[in-house]
Design a protein around this motif. Sequence first.
Motif, PDB file in Angstrom:
ATOM      1  N   PRO A 573      19.317  18.569   9.466  1.00  0.00           N
ATOM      2  CA  PRO A 573      19.620  17.381   8.652  1.00  0.00           C
ATOM      3  C   PRO A 573      19.578  16.088   9.461  1.00  0.00           C
ATOM      4  O   PRO A 573      19.091  15.066   8.960  1.00  0.00           O
ATOM      5  N   ALA A 574      20.070  16.103  10.695  1.00  0.00           N
ATOM      6  CA  ALA A 574      20.053  14.885  11.503  1.00  0.00           C
ATOM      7  C   ALA A 574      18.618  14.480  11.823  1.00  0.00           C
ATOM      8  O   ALA A 574      18.260  13.283  11.761  1.00  0.00           O
ATOM      9  N   GLU A 575      17.768  15.450  12.163  1.00  0.00           N
ATOM     10  CA  GLU A 575      16.365  15.153  12.440  1.00  0.00           C
ATOM     11  C   GLU A 575      15.664  14.616  11.198  1.00  0.00           C
ATOM     12  O   GLU A 575      14.855  13.698  11.273  1.00  0.00           O
ATOM     13  N   LEU A 576      15.957  15.199  10.039  1.00  0.00           N
ATOM     14  CA  LEU A 576      15.323  14.751   8.807  1.00  0.00           C
ATOM     15  C   LEU A 576      15.740  13.326   8.463  1.00  0.00           C
ATOM     16  O   LEU A 576      14.909  12.516   8.024  1.00  0.00           O
ATOM     17  N   ALA A 577      17.000  13.006   8.676  1.00  0.00           N
ATOM     18  CA  ALA A 577      17.451  11.637   8.416  1.00  0.00           C
ATOM     19  C   ALA A 577      16.771  10.653   9.353  1.00  0.00           C
ATOM     20  O   ALA A 577      16.327   9.562   8.938  1.00  0.00           O
ATOM     21  N   ALA A 578      16.654  11.018  10.632  1.00  0.00           N
ATOM     22  CA  ALA A 578      15.959  10.139  11.580  1.00  0.00           C
ATOM     23  C   ALA A 578      14.499   9.984  11.218  1.00  0.00           C
ATOM     24  O   ALA A 578      13.916   8.898  11.334  1.00  0.00           O
ATOM     25  N   LEU A 579      13.857  11.077  10.753  1.00  0.00           N
ATOM     26  CA  LEU A 579      12.452  10.999  10.363  1.00  0.00           C
ATOM     27  C   LEU A 579      12.266  10.068   9.171  1.00  0.00           C
ATOM     28  O   LEU A 579      11.357   9.228   9.164  1.00  0.00           O
ATOM     29  N   ASN A 580      13.103  10.199   8.150  1.00  0.00           N
ATOM     30  CA  ASN A 580      12.970   9.325   6.974  1.00  0.00           C
ATOM     31  C   ASN A 580      13.216   7.864   7.325  1.00  0.00           C
ATOM     32  O   ASN A 580      12.574   6.967   6.776  1.00  0.00           O
ATOM     33  N   GLU A 581      14.125   7.623   8.251  1.00  0.00           N
ATOM     34  CA  GLU A 581      14.361   6.248   8.686  1.00  0.00           C
ATOM     35  C   GLU A 581      13.131   5.688   9.403  1.00  0.00           C
ATOM     36  O   GLU A 581      12.740   4.534   9.188  1.00  0.00           O
ATOM     37  N   SER A 582      12.496   6.511  10.232  1.00  0.00           N
ATOM     38  CA  SER A 582      11.289   6.066  10.930  1.00  0.00           C
ATOM     39  C   SER A 582      10.131   5.877   9.958  1.00  0.00           C
ATOM     40  O   SER A 582       9.340   4.943  10.091  1.00  0.00           O
ATOM     41  N   LEU A 583      10.018   6.796   8.957  1.00  0.00           N
ATOM     42  CA  LEU A 583       8.943   6.666   7.971  1.00  0.00           C
ATOM     43  C   LEU A 583       9.105   5.399   7.143  1.00  0.00           C
ATOM     44  O   LEU A 583       8.113   4.794   6.713  1.00  0.00           O
ATOM     45  N   GLN A 584      10.348   4.983   6.916  1.00  0.00           N
ATOM     46  CA  GLN A 584      10.554   3.719   6.203  1.00  0.00           C
ATOM     47  C   GLN A 584      10.009   2.557   7.013  1.00  0.00           C
ATOM     48  O   GLN A 584       9.387   1.637   6.461  1.00  0.00           O
ATOM     49  N   ASP A 585      10.240   2.592   8.339  1.00  0.00           N
ATOM     50  CA  ASP A 585       9.649   1.552   9.193  1.00  0.00           C
ATOM     51  C   ASP A 585       8.133   1.655   9.205  1.00  0.00           C
ATOM     52  O   ASP A 585       7.438   0.633   9.286  1.00  0.00           O
ATOM     53  N   LEU A 586       7.597   2.878   9.118  1.00  0.00           N
ATOM     54  CA  LEU A 586       6.153   3.066   9.186  1.00  0.00           C
ATOM     55  C   LEU A 586       5.455   2.562   7.928  1.00  0.00           C
ATOM     56  O   LEU A 586       4.390   1.940   8.014  1.00  0.00           O
ATOM     57  N   LEU A 587       6.065   2.801   6.742  1.00  0.00           N
ATOM     58  CA  LEU A 587       5.381   2.511   5.478  1.00  0.00           C
ATOM     59  C   LEU A 587       6.000   1.350   4.709  1.00  0.00           C
ATOM     60  O   LEU A 587       5.562   1.064   3.588  1.00  0.00           O
ATOM     61  N   ASN A 588       6.984   0.698   5.267  1.00  0.00           N
ATOM     62  CA  ASN A 588       7.667  -0.374   4.550  1.00  0.00           C
ATOM     63  C   ASN A 588       6.704  -1.536   4.286  1.00  0.00           C
ATOM     64  O   ASN A 588       5.977  -1.975   5.170  1.00  0.00           O
ATOM     65  N   GLY A 589       6.726  -2.023   3.038  1.00  0.00           N
ATOM     66  CA  GLY A 589       5.877  -3.153   2.666  1.00  0.00           C
ATOM     67  C   GLY A 589       4.586  -2.753   2.007  1.00  0.00           C
ATOM     68  O   GLY A 589       3.957  -3.576   1.311  1.00  0.00           O
ATOM     69  N   ILE A 590       4.140  -1.503   2.186  1.00  0.00           N
ATOM     70  CA  ILE A 590       2.860  -1.104   1.600  1.00  0.00           C
ATOM     71  C   ILE A 590       2.968  -0.967   0.093  1.00  0.00           C
ATOM     72  O   ILE A 590       1.956  -1.027  -0.624  1.00  0.00           O
ATOM     73  N   GLN A 591       4.208  -0.793  -0.434  1.00  0.00           N
ATOM     74  CA  GLN A 591       4.371  -0.647  -1.870  1.00  0.00           C
ATOM     75  C   GLN A 591       4.004  -1.908  -2.629  1.00  0.00           C
ATOM     76  O   GLN A 591       3.696  -1.859  -3.830  1.00  0.00           O
ATOM     77  N   GLU A 592       3.997  -3.069  -1.952  1.00  0.00           N
ATOM     78  CA  GLU A 592       3.680  -4.325  -2.633  1.00  0.00           C
ATOM     79  C   GLU A 592       2.257  -4.320  -3.175  1.00  0.00           C
ATOM     80  O   GLU A 592       1.997  -4.820  -4.277  1.00  0.00           O
ATOM     81  N   ASP A 593       1.321  -3.745  -2.417  1.00  0.00           N
ATOM     82  CA  ASP A 593      -0.064  -3.715  -2.878  1.00  0.00           C
ATOM     83  C   ASP A 593      -0.240  -2.731  -4.030  1.00  0.00           C
ATOM     84  O   ASP A 593      -1.053  -2.971  -4.937  1.00  0.00           O
ATOM     85  N   PHE A 594       0.486  -1.629  -4.037  1.00  0.00           N
ATOM     86  CA  PHE A 594       0.422  -0.711  -5.176  1.00  0.00           C
ATOM     87  C   PHE A 594       1.016  -1.355  -6.425  1.00  0.00           C
ATOM     88  O   PHE A 594       0.471  -1.237  -7.524  1.00  0.00           O
ATOM     89  N   ILE A 595       2.141  -2.054  -6.264  1.00  0.00           N
ATOM     90  CA  ILE A 595       2.768  -2.720  -7.410  1.00  0.00           C
ATOM     91  C   ILE A 595       1.870  -3.827  -7.952  1.00  0.00           C
ATOM     92  O   ILE A 595       1.805  -4.080  -9.165  1.00  0.00           O
ATOM     93  N   ALA A 596       1.111  -4.506  -7.050  1.00  0.00           N
ATOM     94  CA  ALA A 596       0.184  -5.543  -7.507  1.00  0.00           C
ATOM     95  C   ALA A 596      -0.894  -4.947  -8.410  1.00  0.00           C
ATOM     96  O   ALA A 596      -1.269  -5.549  -9.434  1.00  0.00           O
ATOM     97  N   VAL A 597      -1.387  -3.761  -8.077  1.00  0.00           N
ATOM     98  CA  VAL A 597      -2.372  -3.100  -8.936  1.00  0.00           C
ATOM     99  C   VAL A 597      -1.748  -2.720 -10.272  1.00  0.00           C
ATOM    100  O   VAL A 597      -2.371  -2.864 -11.330  1.00  0.00           O
ATOM    101  N   VAL A 598      -0.503  -2.212 -10.252  1.00  0.00           N
ATOM    102  CA  VAL A 598       0.172  -1.842 -11.491  1.00  0.00           C
ATOM    103  C   VAL A 598       0.349  -3.065 -12.400  1.00  0.00           C
ATOM    104  O   VAL A 598       0.051  -3.005 -13.612  1.00  0.00           O
ATOM    105  N   ASP A 599       0.834  -4.165 -11.854  1.00  0.00           N
ATOM    106  CA  ASP A 599       1.043  -5.374 -12.666  1.00  0.00           C
ATOM    107  C   ASP A 599      -0.281  -5.928 -13.182  1.00  0.00           C
ATOM    108  O   ASP A 599      -0.368  -6.418 -14.317  1.00  0.00           O
ATOM    109  N   TRP A 600      -1.318  -5.844 -12.360  1.00  0.00           N
ATOM    110  CA  TRP A 600      -2.654  -6.320 -12.781  1.00  0.00           C
ATOM    111  C   TRP A 600      -3.173  -5.495 -13.952  1.00  0.00           C
ATOM    112  O   TRP A 600      -3.687  -6.039 -14.936  1.00  0.00           O
TER     113      TRP A 600
END
Length: 882
Positions: A573-600
């Motif tokens: 569980p501790a490793e999984l929590a650390a991994l998800n925290e790192s993945l948030q840093d890795l992929l943070n902000g990319i959702q804006e371009d997907f949401i732009a396509v949805v709104d368009w």
Amino acid sequence: MAKSSADDEELRRACQVAIEGTKQKIVLSIRVAKSRGIWGKSGKLGRQMAKPRVLALSTKSKGQRTKAFMRVLKYSNGGVLEPAKLYKLKHLSKVEVSTNDPSGCTFTLGFDNLRSQSVSPPQWTMRNVDDRNRLLFSILNLYKDIYGRLPKVVGIDVVEMAIWAKENKPTVATTTAKREVHDGRGPNESQLTESDMKVSVEKELVSQAEEEDMEALLGTYVMGIGEAEAFSERLRRELLALEAANVHAILESEPLVDEVLHGLEAAANCVEDMDEWLGMFNVKLRHMREDIQSIETRNNKLEMQSVNNRALMDELDKLLEKLHIPPEHAMCLTDGSFDEASMVQNIEACEWLASALQGVEKSKFDPTYANMRGVREKRAELEIIKSTFVRRASEFLANYFASLVDFMISDKNYFSHRGQLKRPDHADLRFKCRTYARLLQHLKNLDKRSLGPLRKAYCGSLNLLLRREAREFSNELRASTKVPKTQIIWLDAASGACPNANNNESATVSDAYAKMLTIFIPLLVDESSFFAHFMCFEVPGIATPGSKTGTDDDDDLGIMDIDDNNSKNVTNPAELAALNESLQDLLNGIQEDFIAVVDWAYRIDPLRCISMHGVTERYISSQKNDAAGYVRILLDDLESRISINFARFVEEACHQIERYEKNVRQMGVLQYISRFAILATRMEQYIQGQSRDLVDQAYTKLVSMMFVTLEKIAQTDPKYQDIFLLENYAAFQNSLYDLANVVPTLAKFYHQASEAYEQACLRHISMIIYYHFERLFQYARRIEDMLLTMPPEEIPFQIGMSKQDLRKVLKSSLSGLDKSVSAMYRRLQKNLTSEELLPSLWDKCKKEFLDKYDSFVQLVAKVYPQESIQPVGEMRDFLASL
């Protein structure tokens, strides 16, 4: 001598009463005292006092077989005998008379079927030896007669038993005979007769031959001795003669005795001389023994010291070997290069350093060695080398990751550009990173804390690349997608054009969104998987959509043999929590371009939210691995955004429907009623996966608002309210007939509209019928009201209800019937805008009129039986002819 309790007939009868119902007969009953160790070694009372009991021997016959039992009975509080214990006599294995009782009246009976053999059996004490012998004799005799053998007898002489039995034979026989007479049994029924008892004693205790031999021996002894006094005198004289002879022999042998004494004195002198010599030799031998022991002790100490010295040298050699630092490894760790050509030497140096650090741990050493100054210095030196190497490697890898991403970002041809969609390709990036995968694993083994900054550096660099790729791809995807020129408005009354013309063109926007997910979701999942393995997270592999294994063959880092923990499937569980925290840093902000396509896509055609919602749900259902948690969060955010946009479209459609209430004139079918079928058909075409719930919720909200608004508009003009309602509800049913057969939610509203249509028709038809035949049906209603309070024969005598009044009503209502019916048809046709509804409405009107007329005819026949009125059949035929 006191009478024995075995002869107590009252006692015997009481025992028989106590076991009544068991089909057993009492053979012998006698009073005893029960104890456990009453007689101790000292002859004093033991642990507890004796308890009065009654021992009874009983038999039970079953066919040719006879069973014997020994019962123990005790006295209750009222002095009545009651059963306490029951022993089967066939299990009796031992009869032992206690040696601790001087009187010989105490004995024990051992049974081989007792559950607990560890508890000593109870001791039974009789009043005298005669009672004891009588009881034991009866037990042994009964045991032999029934089972053909005898138990083991200890502590009592069979000869003594035989003599006692012979001396007490008349008493026993008499008692037995008395009992037989008392019990009413004949001599043939007795089991213990005198003859049987005699035979048993002679056969079992002392045989007839043995008894004859003993009598002959005793007779010979008496015949040889004669009178006792004469025999004693003769023995005394013989003893005196023998003593005189012995003294005389001793006096005659005196010279021999003197010679023997002189020899003994000479031998004693020799023995004394020998003793002195032996004493001298013993002292010398003792001194010699001490000298030898001293020499052996010194030799043993020298040998032990030599062995210890050799062992110490070997241990010191091993210790020096552990503490030795190879110069090539020290140079590589403190000042080596990290280029690809030097990675083999770096890995070897890391492996040596890890083993050396493990070798100098305190737990690996003897406590004496662990505190040595040399060991402590070497341990500190290795720690310094480790920290230096970890710092140098961390700095190099952080700069290396940044340089790789900067190189890729600087190349514009790597990204999508005008006229060309570029699929992101990270194969070269991963290939270059795999070179340092084993180095990262060794850094984790050396210092796990060093991976935190490295993970942040990698995530920060790769996040720039992923966001740039997503932004360029999203921009070019929207720019290259052909979309309708005008916005589609589905339920707006002001929009005169039918939206069907643009439906095919709007399909490109949902295809563009699906393409965006198809390209980037597997990429993000692969990046999450690669990052989890590359950065040494202890989590299971990630299964990408459409792939059979966790990662592609190109993502095999080749580090599974370094740490066996990587192969385990248990998630930390501790490793999984650390991994998800790192993945948030890795992929943070990319959702804006997907949401732009949805709104368009929503702005072009809001109904495309349905198909986009289904595509998103399919990707969510395929993401089941914990290591891709942030990708699933991204998809959940997209699904939520699509649901919000579609809910906004439904709310706007509801507002458009509400606006009809204010500015639409009450006439004909409303625009949104006819257009809803087109909207529902298109929504059904867009459903994919589990989007059914989203569409059903929209149906519920839209149709509920449509029906509420329709009712409000109808209430503005009560005169035409029913016509307006039935036309709109009929149009709703006609347009949704096919969809209601396959969509349960629409089927529910279809039935609701059908009920409302029927009610509106009934109200409108009833109004037309009453308008033309008001007097006729009002007269019928008056009859019904009077029938509630008076009998039918009294109604014609009421004011206004006479036969003449009835004839007037019939004449005014039914004369010129064809004209009245034609007028009713014209009135039904007058305000109806939907001509296709007229035939069904006219049929309903005729049926309703016939039903009312039939009721009127029945009332007239009941109240005015003599009056004639046009039958219902003629009225039906007349209406059918029109």
